[in-house]
Design a protein around this motif. Structure first.
Motif, short mmCIF file in Angstrom:
data_model
loop_
_atom_site.label_atom_id
_atom_site.label_comp_id
_atom_site.label_asym_id
_atom_site.label_seq_id
_atom_site.Cartn_x
_atom_site.Cartn_y
_atom_site.Cartn_z
N ARG A 178 0.49 2.07 -0.15
CA ARG A 178 0.04 3.19 0.69
C ARG A 178 0.06 2.83 2.17
O ARG A 178 0.50 3.61 3.01
CB ARG A 178 -1.37 3.61 0.28
CG ARG A 178 -1.35 4.50 -0.94
CD ARG A 178 -2.73 4.65 -1.56
NE ARG A 178 -3.78 4.76 -0.57
CZ ARG A 178 -5.07 4.51 -0.81
NH1 ARG A 178 -5.45 4.12 -2.01
NH2 ARG A 178 -5.96 4.64 0.13
N ASP A 179 -0.44 1.63 2.48
CA ASP A 179 -0.49 1.21 3.90
C ASP A 179 0.92 1.04 4.46
O ASP A 179 1.19 1.42 5.60
CB ASP A 179 -1.26 -0.11 4.03
CG ASP A 179 -2.75 0.09 3.83
OD1 ASP A 179 -3.22 1.25 3.92
OD2 ASP A 179 -3.46 -0.91 3.57
N ARG A 180 1.80 0.48 3.68
CA ARG A 180 3.16 0.23 4.18
C ARG A 180 3.91 1.53 4.38
O ARG A 180 4.67 1.68 5.34
CB ARG A 180 3.89 -0.71 3.21
CG ARG A 180 3.28 -2.11 3.25
CD ARG A 180 3.73 -2.96 2.09
NE ARG A 180 5.07 -3.48 2.27
CZ ARG A 180 5.67 -4.27 1.38
NH1 ARG A 180 5.05 -4.61 0.28
NH2 ARG A 180 6.89 -4.74 1.62
N VAL A 181 3.71 2.48 3.49
CA VAL A 181 4.36 3.78 3.63
C VAL A 181 3.85 4.49 4.88
O VAL A 181 4.62 5.07 5.65
CB VAL A 181 4.10 4.63 2.36
CG1 VAL A 181 4.35 6.11 2.63
CG2 VAL A 181 4.97 4.13 1.21
N ARG A 182 2.55 4.43 5.11
CA ARG A 182 1.96 5.06 6.30
C ARG A 182 2.58 4.46 7.56
O ARG A 182 2.90 5.18 8.52
CB ARG A 182 0.44 4.89 6.27
CG ARG A 182 -0.30 5.67 7.31
CD ARG A 182 -1.82 5.53 7.19
NE ARG A 182 -2.27 4.18 6.88
CZ ARG A 182 -2.13 3.13 7.67
NH1 ARG A 182 -1.55 3.25 8.84
NH2 ARG A 182 -2.56 1.93 7.29
N ALA A 183 2.79 3.17 7.54
CA ALA A 183 3.37 2.50 8.72
C ALA A 183 4.82 2.97 8.95
O ALA A 183 5.24 3.12 10.10
CB ALA A 183 3.31 0.99 8.54
N ILE A 184 5.56 3.22 7.88
CA ILE A 184 6.95 3.70 8.05
C ILE A 184 6.95 5.07 8.73
O ILE A 184 7.85 5.38 9.51
CB ILE A 184 7.67 3.77 6.67
CG1 ILE A 184 7.80 2.38 6.07
CG2 ILE A 184 9.04 4.42 6.81
CD1 ILE A 184 8.25 2.37 4.61
N ALA A 185 5.90 5.86 8.48
CA ALA A 185 5.80 7.19 9.11
C ALA A 185 5.20 7.10 10.51
O ALA A 185 4.99 8.13 11.15
CB ALA A 185 4.94 8.11 8.24
N GLU A 200 -6.29 5.49 11.32
CA GLU A 200 -7.48 6.25 11.72
C GLU A 200 -7.33 7.74 11.41
O GLU A 200 -8.31 8.45 11.27
CB GLU A 200 -7.76 6.11 13.23
CG GLU A 200 -8.08 4.68 13.70
CD GLU A 200 -6.88 3.75 13.64
OE1 GLU A 200 -5.76 4.19 13.98
OE2 GLU A 200 -7.05 2.59 13.23
N THR A 201 -6.09 8.22 11.39
CA THR A 201 -5.89 9.67 11.28
C THR A 201 -5.11 10.09 10.04
O THR A 201 -5.09 11.29 9.72
CB THR A 201 -5.11 10.19 12.51
OG1 THR A 201 -3.98 9.33 12.73
CG2 THR A 201 -5.98 10.22 13.75
N HIS A 202 -4.45 9.15 9.36
CA HIS A 202 -3.54 9.54 8.28
C HIS A 202 -3.78 8.72 7.02
O HIS A 202 -4.28 7.60 7.08
CB HIS A 202 -2.08 9.36 8.71
CG HIS A 202 -1.62 10.35 9.74
ND1 HIS A 202 -2.00 10.28 11.05
CD2 HIS A 202 -0.80 11.42 9.64
CE1 HIS A 202 -1.43 11.28 11.73
NE2 HIS A 202 -0.70 11.99 10.90
N ALA A 203 -3.34 9.28 5.90
CA ALA A 203 -3.38 8.56 4.63
C ALA A 203 -2.11 8.86 3.85
O ALA A 203 -1.44 9.87 4.08
CB ALA A 203 -4.59 9.00 3.81
N THR A 204 -1.78 7.95 2.93
CA THR A 204 -0.67 8.18 2.01
C THR A 204 -1.26 8.58 0.66
O THR A 204 -2.15 7.90 0.15
CB THR A 204 0.15 6.88 1.81
OG1 THR A 204 0.54 6.39 3.08
CG2 THR A 204 1.38 7.14 0.95
N ALA A 259 8.65 -3.67 -4.65
CA ALA A 259 9.77 -4.60 -4.47
C ALA A 259 10.81 -3.99 -3.52
O ALA A 259 11.41 -4.68 -2.70
CB ALA A 259 10.39 -4.95 -5.82
N ALA A 260 11.00 -2.67 -3.63
CA ALA A 260 11.96 -1.99 -2.76
C ALA A 260 11.48 -2.02 -1.30
O ALA A 260 12.30 -2.11 -0.37
CB ALA A 260 12.17 -0.54 -3.23
N LEU A 261 10.16 -1.95 -1.11
CA LEU A 261 9.63 -2.05 0.26
C LEU A 261 9.85 -3.46 0.83
O LEU A 261 10.08 -3.61 2.04
CB LEU A 261 8.13 -1.69 0.30
CG LEU A 261 7.78 -0.22 0.06
CD1 LEU A 261 6.26 -0.04 0.02
CD2 LEU A 261 8.39 0.68 1.14
N ASP A 262 9.79 -4.47 -0.02
CA ASP A 262 10.09 -5.84 0.43
C ASP A 262 11.54 -5.92 0.92
O ASP A 262 11.82 -6.52 1.96
CB ASP A 262 9.88 -6.86 -0.70
CG ASP A 262 8.41 -7.00 -1.09
OD1 ASP A 262 7.53 -6.60 -0.30
OD2 ASP A 262 8.15 -7.51 -2.20
#
Ligand SMILES: *Cc1c(COP(=O)(O)O)cnc(C)c1O
Length: 374
Positions: free
Chosen positions: A38-45, A50-54, A250-253
């Motif tokens: 969830r954190d890594r996906v949020r970072a890609i966006a 503080e304001t968003h969630a996945t 694994a795909a995010l890696d």
């Protein structure tokens, strides 16, 4: 076999291997993996914590888009849908079938959406609260950039639900700079090169809280998924495809090792360029002018020759190790080729050689574009 389709895409062996295990999704060992994803996906966006969630939801992209429409557009509310192509048509149906009012906006489909057209449609109907925008229209291959459309929506005090299913991870997205975006929806199996089975929405947490109770469906309620995070961090409400989640991790890696979104975009762009030039080189004609051809998916005019058959061509390509779509997406007949997935420009050049050989084998002499509708 290389899948040259716009999802599910060709994946890497380490992604597939990550699935080969039994997993208890409610065990404490699984939860941190989910939180990490969830954190890594949020970072890609480019969406701040503080304001968003996945939010992750079991299922395909349509499920994610239905959940976003139900959650953010109140029952009976109006959503403007610029008719960019078949995926926009699907948003119209999704919205209407769940009791929202889709307001279709007819636009030229073979060029990027003009912000002025959206501004005029919003000005004409103050009851429209949202715009449903398809970032990469997978039927045409045209990119409709939310960074270009967003400012007019923001200026009109309205909001956007973004279908970024065939864009997320490859096309830039800066949700932190675009507060008018309620949600960007995508799946595990397109530009992030995972397995199918999960969809995601990156969404504003203030809106998730505000919109609690809108959905009219427990299964498709992003606000409820968010509320569940507060109660049970790392927990799913219902059984998740945990193997798909591990493959996605694994795909995010792989994605990070490649260099993130800019590198993924560059590879896909190079794939599309190699395909565009290669197809021209064997006498076939891309459907779109080069200036509007996006890097995700490309339609190529089918040849006018009477020996042409799409299924025959698909079968001849399969014997050579390449799989493409076996249906038409365009008014005039075309072949649709995905430029995404774990493939390279060299793969594209190999595909062009296979296409050339397949056409010769089929006895096709006239490779000029067919002029009659599909
Ligand atoms: C693939 C895709 C979807 C979702 O398709 P599913 O089959 O439901 O996963 C939605 N929108 C676009 C633009 C797509 O390319």
């Amino acid at each position: 076999m290389l899948l040259l389709i716009p999802g599910p895409v060709t994946t890497r062996p380490e992604v597939r291997a990550a699935m080969a295990q039994d997993i208890a999704p409610w065990d404490n060992e699984f939860r941190p993996h989910y939180i990490d994803v969830r954190d890594r996906v949020r970072a890609i966006a480019n969406a701040p914590a503080e304001t968003h969630a996945t939010l992750a939801l079991q299922g395909c992209g349509h499920f994610g888009m239905e959940a976003a429409i139900r959650t953010f557009v109140p029952a009976g509310g109006k959503i403007l849908i610029p008719l960019t192509g078949q995926y926009a048509d699907r948003l119209v149906k999704l919205a209407d079938d769940c009791g929202r009012v889709a307001v279709p906006l007819a636009i030229p489909q073979e060029s990027p959406l003009a912000p002025a057209a959206v501004a005029a449609a919003l000005a004409a109907d103050p009851a429209i609260s949202h715009v449903g925008l398809v970032y990469s229209e997978t039927s045409t291959g045209v990119i409709h950039d939310p960074a270009v459309i967003g400012p007019v929506v923001r200026a009109a005090g309205r909001r956007i639900i973004l279908d970024s299913v065939s864009a997320f991870g490859a096309m830039p997205l800066d949700m932190g700079a675009q507060p008018e975006l309620d949600a960007a929806v995508f799946t595990s199996n397109k530009c992030l090169e995972g397995m199918p089975g999960l969809c995601f929405a990156v969404a504003r947490t203030d809106r998730l809280v505000e919109c609690a109770g809108n959905a009219g469906s427990w299964s498709f309620d992003l606000s409820d998924i968010y509320a569940n995070y507060q109660r049970s961090p790392g927990g799913f409400r219902f059984t998740p495809p945990a193997q798909v989640m591990m493959a996605f991790r694994a795909a995010l890696d792989v994605f990070d090792a490649e260099g993130g979104q800019p590198a993924r975009f560059a590879r896909y762009r190079a794939n599309a360029d190699a395909l565009f030039e290669g197809m021209q080189g064997i006498g076939l004609m891309p459907y779109l002018p080069r200036a509007v051809q996006g890097p995700i998916v490309m339609n190529i005019h089918a040849p006018a020759d009477p020996a042409w058959s799409l299924q025959g061509f698909v079968d001849a390509l399969k014997r050579r190790g390449y799989l493409i779509s076996n249906f038409y997406n365009t008014r005039l007949p075309s072949m649709r080729i995905g430029c995404i997935g774990a493939i390279t420009p060299e793969d594209m050049r190999g595909f062009v050689r296979a296409a050339d050989a397949a056409l010769t084998e089929m006895g096709i002499r006239n490779r000029a574009p067919a002029a009659k509708a599909a």
